[in-house]
Design an enzyme around this catalytic site. Structure first.
Site, short mmCIF file in Angstrom:
data_model
loop_
_atom_site.label_atom_id
_atom_site.label_comp_id
_atom_site.label_asym_id
_atom_site.label_seq_id
_atom_site.Cartn_x
_atom_site.Cartn_y
_atom_site.Cartn_z
N SER A 148 8.93 0.73 -8.32
CA SER A 148 8.01 1.39 -7.08
C SER A 148 7.62 2.61 -7.55
O SER A 148 8.37 3.67 -8.47
CB SER A 148 9.46 1.53 -6.04
OG SER A 148 8.54 2.69 -4.88
N TYR A 172 17.43 3.05 -3.32
CA TYR A 172 16.06 2.40 -3.85
C TYR A 172 16.15 3.19 -5.19
O TYR A 172 15.21 2.45 -6.40
CB TYR A 172 15.38 2.64 -2.61
CG TYR A 172 14.28 1.40 -2.78
CD1 TYR A 172 13.97 0.28 -2.90
CD2 TYR A 172 12.74 2.70 -3.19
CE1 TYR A 172 13.46 -1.07 -2.55
CE2 TYR A 172 11.83 1.24 -3.24
CZ TYR A 172 11.90 -0.21 -2.95
OH TYR A 172 10.49 -0.69 -3.00
#
Ligand SMILES: NC(=O)c1ccc[n+]([C@@H]2O[C@H](COP(=O)([O-])OP(=O)(O)OC[C@H]3O[C@@H](n4cnc5c(N)ncnc54)[C@H](O)[C@@H]3O)[C@@H](O)[C@H]2O)c1
Length: 277
Positions: free
Chosen positions: A149, A162
Site C-alpha cells: 500500500s 497497517y
C-alpha cells in the site's frame, strides 16, 4: 489461446474485492486459480464464476498450518505452482498512542508473516522445476506478486500498524527477489492507493470482520470526511475500481513482466503520500 494457459496460480484474499478481480483475470488468460479466503461462501462463488476450473481453499491464513495447507491444495489439485499473489489483508487502524499490542501484531501477521509463510511453503514448488529447466537451458518465468500500500511505502497517519505490515512486505519482496532471480521467479510488489472495496467504503456500511488473536470485531471502511477528499487528492480524480487495481497485479503475473524484478509498482492514479526514499 490465453497467455497463461496451463499456469497454476494461488491468489489469497480472492473471495471479494481486488483479489477476486485478480483471480478472474488470471482465469480469463487460461490459468487455473486456487481461490484462498477465510470466507468460504465467497470463495466458492468466485470459483464458480471463473473462466477455467479452479478450486477454493478456505481458512484463516494467520492460523497455524493454513499457509502450508493452501500451497498443498495447489499441488494436490494441479501438481504444480507457477504464480503466487499475496493479497489477503484488512486494515485495523488507529494512531500510535491507541494501538494495542494485539492490533499491531495482527497487522504484521496478515500483511508480512502470511506472505512469508506462503512463499516459504511455495519455495520448493517454484525452485525445483526451475533447477531442471536451467539444466536443460530453458527459461520459464514464474511469478510472485505481493500486495502492499502507499501507506506502507510512504506512511499514513492513523495507520501505524497497517503501514508497518505493508512496509515489511516490501523488504520481504526485495530479499526474495534477490534469492530467486536465478530461478527466473519474478518477485514484485503492487502498492495500491485508494481502491473502491469494502476497505474504503463509507464506514459502518459494510459490516465488521474478526481481527487479531482474540477475534475482536472491527468495523471496516473510512469516514465520509476522508472519502470526500479522495477526488481532490488523486491526480486521476477518483479511486480505482477493483478491476482497474487488478490490472496492475495481472501485468506482474504475465509475460509482460519477465524482466521486471524486485520492484514496487504504484497503482494509485498518481496519488503520492509524499514521504518516499
Ligand atoms: N482497497 C484499498 O484501497 C487498498 C489500498 C491499499 C492496499 N490494499 C490491500 O489490497 C488487498 C486487498 O484488499 P481489498 O481492498 O480487496 O479488501 P477486501 O476486504 O475487499 O478483500 C480482502 C479479502 O481478504 C480476505 N482475508 C482477510 N484476512 C484474511 C485471512 N486472515 N485469511 C484469509 N483471507 C483473509 C478477506 O476475507 C477478503 O475477502 C489487501 O491486502 C489490502 O490491504 C487495499
Amino acid at each position: 489461446m490465453g497467455e497463461l494457459d496451463g499456469r497454476v496460480a494461488i491468489v489469497t484474499g480472492a473471495g471479494r474485492g481486488i483479489g477476486e478481480q485478480v483471480a478472474r483475470k488470471l482465469a480469463d488468460a487460461g490459468a487455473h486459480v486456487v481461490v484462498s479466503d477465510r470466507d468460504g461462501a465467497e470463495a466458492e462463488a468466485v470459483v464458480g464464476a471463473l473462466a477455467t476450473p479452479g478450486v477454493a481453499h478456505v481458512g484463516d491464513l494467520t492460523a497455524d498450518g493454513v499457509c502450508d495447507a493452501l500451497v498443498q491444495t495447489a499441488i494436490d489439485t494441479y501438481g504444480k505452482l507457477d504464480i503466487v499473489v499475496n493479497n489477503a489483508g484488512y486494515a485495523w487502524d488507529g494512531p500510535i498512542h491507541k494501538v494495542t499490542d494485539e492490533q499491531y501484531q495482527a497487522m504484521l501477521d496478515i500483511h508480512t508473516v502470511v506472505p512469508f509463510r506462503v512463499l516459504r511453503a511455495a519455495a520448493p514448488h517454484l525452485r525445483e522445476p526451475a533447477k531442471k529447466e536451467k539444466a536443460e537451458g530453458v527459461e520459464v518465468f514464474r511469478k510472485v506478486v505481493n500486495v502492499t500500500s502507499l501507506s506502507g511505502v510512504m506512511g499514513n497517519a492513523g495507520q501505524v500498524a497497517y503501514a508497518s505490515g505493508k512496509g515489511a512486505v516490501v523488504g520481504l519482496t526485495r530479499a526474495v527477489a534477490k534469492e530467486w532471480g536465478g530461478f527466473k521467479i519474478n518477485v514484485n510488489c503492487v502498492a495500491f492507493g485508494v481502491i473502491e472495496t469494502r476497505l474504503t467504503a463509507s464506514i459502518g456500511t459494510v459490516g465488521e470482520v474478526e481481527a487479531g488473536s482474540s477475534g475482536e470485531r472491527i468495523t471496516l471502511g473510512v469516514p465520509d470526511v476522508v472519502r470526500q477528499n479522495f477526488g481532490m487528492a488523486i491526480p486521476l480524480g477518483r479511486p480505482a475500481t477493483a478491476e482497474e487495481a487488478a490490472r496492475g497485479v495481472y501485468v506482474l503475473c504475465s509475460p509482460a513482466s519477465d524482466y521486471i524484478h524486485g520492484q514496487v509498482l504504484n497503482v494509485s492514479g498518481g496519488l503520492s503520500l509524499g514521504m518516499a526514499s
